[in-house]
Motif scaffolding. Structure first.
Motif, PDB file in Angstrom:
ATOM      1  N   ASP A  76       0.840  -1.208   0.000  1.00  0.00           N
ATOM      2  CA  ASP A  76       0.000   0.000   0.000  1.00  0.00           C
ATOM      3  C   ASP A  76       0.868   1.248   0.000  1.00  0.00           C
ATOM      4  N   LEU A  77       1.864   1.209   0.918  1.00  0.00           N
ATOM      5  CA  LEU A  77       2.720   2.392   1.076  1.00  0.00           C
ATOM      6  C   LEU A  77       3.496   2.661  -0.203  1.00  0.00           C
ATOM      7  N   GLN A 130       1.462   4.302  -2.963  1.00  0.00           N
ATOM      8  CA  GLN A 130       1.077   5.715  -2.801  1.00  0.00           C
ATOM      9  C   GLN A 130       1.886   6.566  -3.781  1.00  0.00           C
ATOM     10  N   GLU A 131       1.204   7.501  -4.426  1.00  0.00           N
ATOM     11  CA  GLU A 131       1.919   8.320  -5.408  1.00  0.00           C
ATOM     12  C   GLU A 131       2.970   9.166  -4.734  1.00  0.00           C
ATOM     13  N   LEU A 157      -5.741   4.184   4.847  1.00  0.00           N
ATOM     14  CA  LEU A 157      -5.186   4.520   3.537  1.00  0.00           C
ATOM     15  C   LEU A 157      -6.248   4.432   2.449  1.00  0.00           C
TER      16      LEU A 157
END
Lengths: 584, 121
Positions: free
Chosen positions: A376-377, A380-381, B25
């Motif tokens: 996920d991290l 991230q753009e 997130l």
């Protein structure tokens, strides 16, 4: 491989490792010894007894038979000899009574009488008449003997005194063995006179010859001085001294045993012949007499040896065969036992599997989330994650993997440990290891476990695999009995120099009194509907015995159950790698 | 669109922390607790749209917790997750929550997000 080893049965060097305190029941060499000893004893003792009795009885019978035969021979011969002597004496007495001194002195009359005697009796050599003063009056015979004075001779005195006389055998003038028979006659008036006859001693010998016993036996006459009066086969000729003791006087026939100079055992039968100086003796070699017995004895002993050999061979073969069979059966039993133990272990693991899966799944879920978060991290753009943040996720993943690995390793080590190996073991380690499998279940069910092991308990030498299985079975049982929020206590105490007592105590539902006696019996289960095999506690019981311990149980329904193990610190279990059978 | 509030309950702190962060997130507001008591306590102060519960929780099962939480927040939706996957748990879980709301650990995050969105809408 030596000759003996080839015949050595398999059980000979076998040492049972799985029998615990009942080891003596599985000492097959001992069973074999006992079996051989008892069967051989029962079979051989009567044989020996019978043989010994038969031996004694037969020997005695043959001995007394010999004595009887000798005695009979002597008696009969004595009768014959007595008769022979008496007959002649009575003949002389008749003559001396029938012929007056005057008639006897008549020329030719004595010669006529002698001729008649020789014709009728035979063996008479000469005849003479002696007057009361001991002087020879008339003589008839082959020698020219006249006017002999016998007055000072012993025989004359005896005749005067006792009326008759029978002499020992002597050579005299004639240089051949003779005896003398003299009789006194007292006429109604006037002095007495004596008729004296000389007889050939050979006559006795001829009388004895046909009666003499065969095969080395001897039959002869001696006088009171032991001088032979007739020739003997083995003890010398007439007038020689017989090399045997002169038997003591007896009125009847007697038989005695004695040894001769050559050390031979002799059976001597003897009898004193009345009114004569003669002793009749029959001598037999005992060895010869017993010869038929020796033959019988040899047969008896041969029979005995063959019987004993046959009995022993059969006893040995049957005992070996039976004990081998028992041993094989026992081997099968032990193998089956190990199979069941192993199956029980696998079943325990199976019961744990669900819990273990959960245990592994939890860290996996964490790994999943952590890895997902990293992804996920990274997706991230604008990457806001710092290096340390990613590092923390990786560390967490590693920790979770380690958790999984620990659980798996514990499970594998438990499943694989099947060989009997004694090693120093901290009892606390075992308990913690077993509890480790169930810690999550305990947590979820609110069961608290208390491990109270006294610090003075040293590591005990035991079998780790068996101990783990014992505790796992007990803990599984306890967990089944406990309700949520219950307590499970392990209590360890040293009770003597070489023993410890470990109690597994739960405050669960307890065991009803009617069931408590059966809990260690195989196939006893109250949980058959829930998949219980009824073997858990019976296997536990067997395992405890195998490591030299004992197990007991106390329980009160509704209060709880206490299993008490007593374990040796140093079990005296002979370890034999060859015989420790491992299933699986 | 209104932010969806999610409460995560699992005794594995590492799991709920990470899951919460991943939901954040994805635009959810999520909070986490590791015990039943803390979960009930949380409900007294805050409102949640969805609760994600582990079936096996210390001292109380997820299903029991659900009933207690329903009493406090009647219109709250529930999703169960379990690492156990035993037949019994599955049956109980489906009976109580319906098949779609029963997830097996490890959780597929897309599946969880889809479920939450479906339930709230």
């Amino acid at each position: 491989m030596s000759f003996l080893q080839r015949f050595k049965p398999e059980f000979w060097d076998y040492h049972d490792v799985a029998s615990g305190p009942y080891k003596h029941l599985f000492d097959f060499r001992r069973i074999w010894y006992l079996s051989v000893l008892l069967t051989a004893g029962v079979a051989l003792i009567p044989v020996f007894l019978l043989a010994a009795i038969d031996y004694q009885v037969t020997q005695k019978a043959i001995e007394s038979e010999n004595v009887l035969r000798t005695s009979r021979l002597v008696s009969n011969t004595r009768r014959t000899l007595s008769f022979l002597l008496l007959e002649r004496r009575y003949a002389l007495q008749f003559l001396v009574g029938d012929n007056s001194l005057e008639v006897l002195n008549r020329p030719g009359r004595l010669a006529e009488i002698l001729k008649n005697l020789q014709d009728s009796f035979g063996g008479f050599t000469d005849l003479e008449v002696v007057d009361a003063r001991g002087r020879q009056i008339t003589y008839s015979g082959p020698y020219d003997l006249t006017n002999f004075d016998y007055s000072r001779q012993k025989w004359f005195a005896e005749v005067v005194d006792r009326g008759s006389h029978t002499s020992d055998v002597f050579l005299g003038y004639r240089q051949s063995p003779h005896i003398v028979i003299a009789v006194k006659h007292q006429p109604p008036s006037g002095p007495f006179y004596v008729l004296r006859a000389t007889l050939e001693a050979d006559r006795f010998h001829r009388e004895l010859l046909p009666l003499a016993p065969g095969r080395g036996g001897d039959l002869f006459i001696v006088n009171a001085a032991g001088i032979l009066q007739t020739p003997s086969r083995r003890y010398g000729n007439t007038l020689e001294k017989v090399p045997l003791p002169v038997p003591e006087y007896a009125t009847t026939t007697r038989v005695l045993e004695t040894d001769n100079a050559d050390g031979e055992r002799l059976l001597i039968g003897y009898a004193y012949i009345a009114e004569s100086p003669f002793i009749l003796m029959a001598v037999k070699n005992k060895e010869d007499l017993m010869r038929p017995w020796y033959k019988a004895r040899r047969q008896l002993i041969t029979y005995l040896v063959i019987s004993i050999s046959a009995i022993l061979i059969v006893v040995l073969a049957v005992s070996t065969y039976l004990v081998s069979k028992i041993h094989t059966a026992d081997q099968t039993r032990v193998a089956a036992l190990h199979q069941v133990e192993y199956a029980n272990k696998m079943a325990s693991i199976g019961r744990l599997a669900a819990g273990v899966a959960h245990e592994i799944n939890n860290p996996l879920a964490i790994v999943n989330e952590k890895a997902g978060l990293i992804k996920d991290l990274l997706q991230q753009e604008n990457i806001v994650a710092t290096r340390s943040k990613l590092m923390a996720q990786a560390d967490s993943i590693l920790a979770s993997v380690k958790r999984c690995a620990t659980i798996i390793r514990r499970l594998l080590s438990f499943a694989r440990r099947t060989d009997a190996a004694f090693e120093p073991i901290e009892i606390r380690d075992i308990i913690e290891n077993v509890i480790g499998f169930l810690v999550k279940e305990a947590e979820h069910r609110g069961i608290s476990t208390i491990i109270d092991i006294a610090p003075d308990i040293p590591p005990l030498r035991s079998d780790r695999g068996k101990l783990e299985q014992i505790f796992l079975n007990l803990v599984n049982n306890a967990f089944a009995a406990l309700s949520d929020g219950g307590h499970l206590t392990f209590e360890g105490r040293k009770i003597s120099e070489d023993r410890v007592r470990i109690a597994v105590i739960d405050d669960g539902c307890g065991i009803p009194p009617e069931d408590i006696k059966q809990v260690f019996e195989p196939f006893f289960s109250t949980r058959t509907s829930q998949g219980g095999t009824g073997l858990g506690l019976s296997i536990t019981y067997g395992l405890v015995q195998e490591i030299g311990g004992t197990i007991g149980v106390e329980s009160r329904p509704g209060v709880g159950t206490r299993f008490t193990l007593t374990l040796p610190l140093n079990p005296d279990i002979r370890k034999n790698e060859n015989n420790s059978r491992v299933a699986g | 669109m209104k932010t969806i509030h999610v409460l995560l309950v699992d005794d594995e702190e590492d799991l709920v922390v990470t899951l919460a962060e991943r939901l954040e997130l994805r635009g959810f507001h999520s909070e986490w607790v590791t015990t039943c008591e803390a979960a009930l306590e949380m409900l007294k102060h805050k409102r949640f749209d969805v609760a994600v519960l582990d079936i096996k929780l210390p001292r109380m099962s997820g299903l029991a917790l659900k009933r207690k939480m329903e009493a406090l927040a009647p219109d709250m939706k529930f999703i169960f997750m379990t690492g156990h996957g035993s037949e019994k748990d599955f049956e109980e879980g489906t009976a109580e929550a319906g098949v779609p709301n029963y997830l097996l650990k490890p959780i597929d995050i897309k599946l969880l997000v889809n479920r939450i969105v479906e339930m709230v809408s």
